[in-house]
Every structure is written in structure tokens, then in C-alpha cells.
Design a protein around this motif. Structure first.
Motif, PDB file in Angstrom:
ATOM      1  N   GLN A 145       0.842  -1.199   0.000  1.00 63.83           N
ATOM      2  CA  GLN A 145       0.000   0.000   0.000  1.00 63.83           C
ATOM      3  C   GLN A 145       0.879   1.252   0.000  1.00 63.83           C
ATOM      4  O   GLN A 145       0.633   2.194  -0.749  1.00 63.83           O
ATOM      5  CB  GLN A 145      -0.919  -0.013   1.228  1.00 63.83           C
ATOM      6  CG  GLN A 145      -1.993   1.044   1.200  1.00 63.83           C
ATOM      7  CD  GLN A 145      -3.032   0.810   0.121  1.00 63.83           C
ATOM      8  OE1 GLN A 145      -3.425  -0.324  -0.157  1.00 63.83           O
ATOM      9  NE2 GLN A 145      -3.478   1.871  -0.509  1.00 63.83           N
ATOM     10  N   GLY A 177       2.318   2.007  -3.311  1.00 69.57           N
ATOM     11  CA  GLY A 177       1.348   2.277  -4.365  1.00 69.57           C
ATOM     12  C   GLY A 177       1.219   1.136  -5.362  1.00 69.57           C
ATOM     13  O   GLY A 177       1.061   1.370  -6.561  1.00 69.57           O
ATOM     14  N   ASN A 190      -5.599  -1.134  -2.117  1.00 73.60           N
ATOM     15  CA  ASN A 190      -4.861  -1.633  -3.280  1.00 73.60           C
ATOM     16  C   ASN A 190      -4.876  -3.158  -3.361  1.00 73.60           C
ATOM     17  O   ASN A 190      -4.360  -3.732  -4.306  1.00 73.60           O
ATOM     18  CB  ASN A 190      -3.432  -1.116  -3.276  1.00 73.60           C
ATOM     19  CG  ASN A 190      -3.358   0.366  -3.575  1.00 73.60           C
ATOM     20  OD1 ASN A 190      -4.372   1.019  -3.818  1.00 73.60           O
ATOM     21  ND2 ASN A 190      -2.166   0.928  -3.558  1.00 73.60           N
ATOM     22  N   THR A 246      -8.569   3.809  -5.713  1.00 73.44           N
ATOM     23  CA  THR A 246      -8.425   5.055  -4.960  1.00 73.44           C
ATOM     24  C   THR A 246      -8.017   6.161  -5.925  1.00 73.44           C
ATOM     25  O   THR A 246      -7.449   5.881  -6.992  1.00 73.44           O
ATOM     26  CB  THR A 246      -7.340   4.933  -3.873  1.00 73.44           C
ATOM     27  OG1 THR A 246      -6.082   4.702  -4.509  1.00 73.44           O
ATOM     28  CG2 THR A 246      -7.657   3.828  -2.879  1.00 73.44           C
ATOM     29  N   PRO A 247      -8.258   7.423  -5.584  1.00 78.32           N
ATOM     30  CA  PRO A 247      -7.793   8.520  -6.445  1.00 78.32           C
ATOM     31  C   PRO A 247      -6.278   8.461  -6.692  1.00 78.32           C
ATOM     32  O   PRO A 247      -5.821   8.729  -7.807  1.00 78.32           O
ATOM     33  CB  PRO A 247      -8.176   9.777  -5.662  1.00 78.32           C
ATOM     34  CG  PRO A 247      -9.356   9.348  -4.840  1.00 78.32           C
ATOM     35  CD  PRO A 247      -9.077   7.914  -4.471  1.00 78.32           C
ATOM     36  N   GLU A 248      -5.515   8.058  -5.677  1.00 85.50           N
ATOM     37  CA  GLU A 248      -4.053   7.954  -5.844  1.00 85.50           C
ATOM     38  C   GLU A 248      -3.687   6.882  -6.864  1.00 85.50           C
ATOM     39  O   GLU A 248      -2.826   7.081  -7.709  1.00 85.50           O
ATOM     40  CB  GLU A 248      -3.375   7.637  -4.493  1.00 85.50           C
ATOM     41  CG  GLU A 248      -3.546   8.693  -3.425  1.00 85.50           C
ATOM     42  CD  GLU A 248      -4.876   8.604  -2.675  1.00 85.50           C
ATOM     43  OE1 GLU A 248      -5.223   9.593  -2.001  1.00 85.50           O
ATOM     44  OE2 GLU A 248      -5.578   7.571  -2.776  1.00 85.50           O
ATOM     45  N   MET A 249      -4.346   5.728  -6.776  1.00 80.54           N
ATOM     46  CA  MET A 249      -4.055   4.646  -7.711  1.00 80.54           C
ATOM     47  C   MET A 249      -4.542   5.000  -9.112  1.00 80.54           C
ATOM     48  O   MET A 249      -3.898   4.659 -10.098  1.00 80.54           O
ATOM     49  CB  MET A 249      -4.683   3.330  -7.236  1.00 80.54           C
ATOM     50  CG  MET A 249      -4.321   2.136  -8.115  1.00 80.54           C
ATOM     51  SD  MET A 249      -2.546   1.853  -8.392  1.00 80.54           S
ATOM     52  CE  MET A 249      -2.020   1.316  -6.784  1.00 80.54           C
ATOM     53  N   GLN A 250      -5.652   5.718  -9.226  1.00 79.76           N
ATOM     54  CA  GLN A 250      -6.123   6.168 -10.534  1.00 79.76           C
ATOM     55  C   GLN A 250      -5.058   7.035 -11.200  1.00 79.76           C
ATOM     56  O   GLN A 250      -4.758   6.860 -12.383  1.00 79.76           O
ATOM     57  CB  GLN A 250      -7.423   6.965 -10.391  1.00 79.76           C
ATOM     58  CG  GLN A 250      -8.611   6.146  -9.984  1.00 79.76           C
ATOM     59  CD  GLN A 250      -9.848   6.987  -9.751  1.00 79.76           C
ATOM     60  OE1 GLN A 250      -9.968   8.085 -10.272  1.00 79.76           O
ATOM     61  NE2 GLN A 250     -10.777   6.468  -8.973  1.00 79.76           N
ATOM     62  N   LEU A 251      -4.484   7.958 -10.443  1.00 83.08           N
ATOM     63  CA  LEU A 251      -3.448   8.843 -10.976  1.00 83.08           C
ATOM     64  C   LEU A 251      -2.204   8.053 -11.365  1.00 83.08           C
ATOM     65  O   LEU A 251      -1.643   8.261 -12.439  1.00 83.08           O
ATOM     66  CB  LEU A 251      -3.103   9.915  -9.942  1.00 83.08           C
ATOM     67  CG  LEU A 251      -2.107  10.982 -10.382  1.00 83.08           C
ATOM     68  CD1 LEU A 251      -2.620  11.749 -11.605  1.00 83.08           C
ATOM     69  CD2 LEU A 251      -1.834  11.944  -9.230  1.00 83.08           C
ATOM     70  N   THR A 252      -1.789   7.121 -10.519  1.00 84.65           N
ATOM     71  CA  THR A 252      -0.615   6.292 -10.805  1.00 84.65           C
ATOM     72  C   THR A 252      -0.805   5.508 -12.099  1.00 84.65           C
ATOM     73  O   THR A 252       0.075   5.486 -12.959  1.00 84.65           O
ATOM     74  CB  THR A 252      -0.345   5.324  -9.638  1.00 84.65           C
ATOM     75  OG1 THR A 252      -0.061   6.090  -8.472  1.00 84.65           O
ATOM     76  CG2 THR A 252       0.819   4.401  -9.938  1.00 84.65           C
TER      77      THR A 252
END
Length: 187
Positions: free
Chosen positions: A16, A19, A60, A171-177
Motif C-alpha cells: 500500500q 502504491g 490496493n 483510490t484517487p491515488e491509484m487512478q493517478l498512478t
């Protein structure tokens, strides 16, 4: 306890933090072994609900793969928070090649345009006609299937083989990644 649960949590925390999308590959599915079993999580004094709740803390985590019961099943573990569906995950169980139908599963994970991922679980029937050991294995699998009356279970337990597309919110973070990764790979 034997520390399996602590090791699992440490690995989930690390993935996690980095990422990474995560898949747990375990022999035993969640909550199928009786209390006191050495193959389950119970030597660590961990209950089924504790495992599920803890796993749902890691958005994740996408998939828990297992065998043990030799069944082709898919079980959703949805998030308990409707505002954060990304905290849910899927469990996919699979059969052994020594059983009928002799199949193995493939997994294809794809990023969708709506910032979810699809996990395609596809059962594959291996071809055996020109391979004597494989043909003998197929014969024994069918014989065991019939001898134990497993062919009659299909009507009571539903289909023993199916493909599925499993959707997982991110998650928004994973979408961006993943969006950054996708844009780099198309250049």
C-alpha cells in the motif's frame, strides 16, 4: 501464533505504501477451516471477520486467490463503507487439474476508461489427446468425478465452471498512478 497474519499485514502495508496493486495467493480461502485447524489462520487466533476487516484496510488489495476446496467460485468482499467502495476485494477459488472438469484459470487485469480495473478470470480446458500422461490424468479425473457422485452436485451448487469479469474501484491515488503509467506506455 505462528506469525502468518503479522507477515501478511506487513506485506499489505508495504504494498500500500509503495502504491502497488496487490494479490494474495493463499492455499486456503477465507473462513473455510474449522477453529483449531493448522491450515487456517486460527493458530494465530485470528477470526474470519478479523481477516476480512484487516484486508479491507488496504484499498490496493484487489484479489485473494485460493485452492484448497477444489471449487471454481468467486466471492465478493465489498467495502463496509459505501462512500469508499475501493476498500472491497474479490476472492477467487480454483480447482485442481486432477479433477473434472480439468481446467486452470488465467487472470487478465485491465484498466478501464472509468478509472476502475477489470479482473477477467478465464477457465482454460487443456488439450490432452496427443499426450498419454495427460490423457490418463483426464480419464482418472472423470472416473473420480463419477465415482464420488460429483456430477450430481452441479444441479445443487450451481455451475462448476464459469468465467467472470470482476470490477474493482480504485483510490484517487491509484487512478493517478495508473493513468501516468498508461500514458507512458502509449508513447
Amino acid at each position: 501464533g505462528n506469525g502468518r497474519f503479522e507477515l501478511l499485514i506487513k506485506q499489505l502495508q508495504g504494498g500500500q505504501k509503495e502504491g502497488e496493486l496487490m494479490i494474495i495467493a493463499a492455499h486456503v480461502p477465507i473462513g473455510v477451516e474449522p477453529e483449531g485447524s493448522v491450515t487456517g489462520w486460527y493458530p494465530d487466533k485470528i477470526t474470519e471477520n478479523e481477516i476480512i476487516t484487516k484486508c479491507q484496510e488496504y484499498p490496493n488489495l484487489i484479489l485473494w486467490l485460493a485452492g484448497h476446496r477444489h471449487r471454481n467460485t468467486v466471492t465478493p468482499f465489498p467495502s463496509s463503507d459505501p462512500i469508499h467502495p475501493e476498500y472491497g476485494f474479490w476472492e477467487v477459488e480454483t480447482k485442481s487439474l486432477r479433477e473434472f472438469p480439468q481446467q486452470f484459470r488465467t487472470f487478465d487485469i485491465r484498466l478501464n476508461n472509468d478509472n476502475t480495473i477489470s479482473i477477467f478470470t478465464i477457465n482454460i480446458d487443456p488439450e490432452v489427446k496427443d499426450y498419454p500422461f495427460a490423457a490418463n490424468s483426464r480419464f482418472l479425473a472423470i472416473a473420480a468425478y463419477q465415482a464420488y457422485g460429483l456430477d450430481k452436485l452441479i444441479t445443487t451448487e450451481g455451475p462448476s465452471s464459469y468465467n467472470a469479469e470482476l470490477l474493482k474501484p480504485l483510490t484517487p491515488e491509484m487512478q493517478l498512478t495508473l493513468k501516468k503509467f498508461a500514458s507512458k506506455s502509449t508513447k
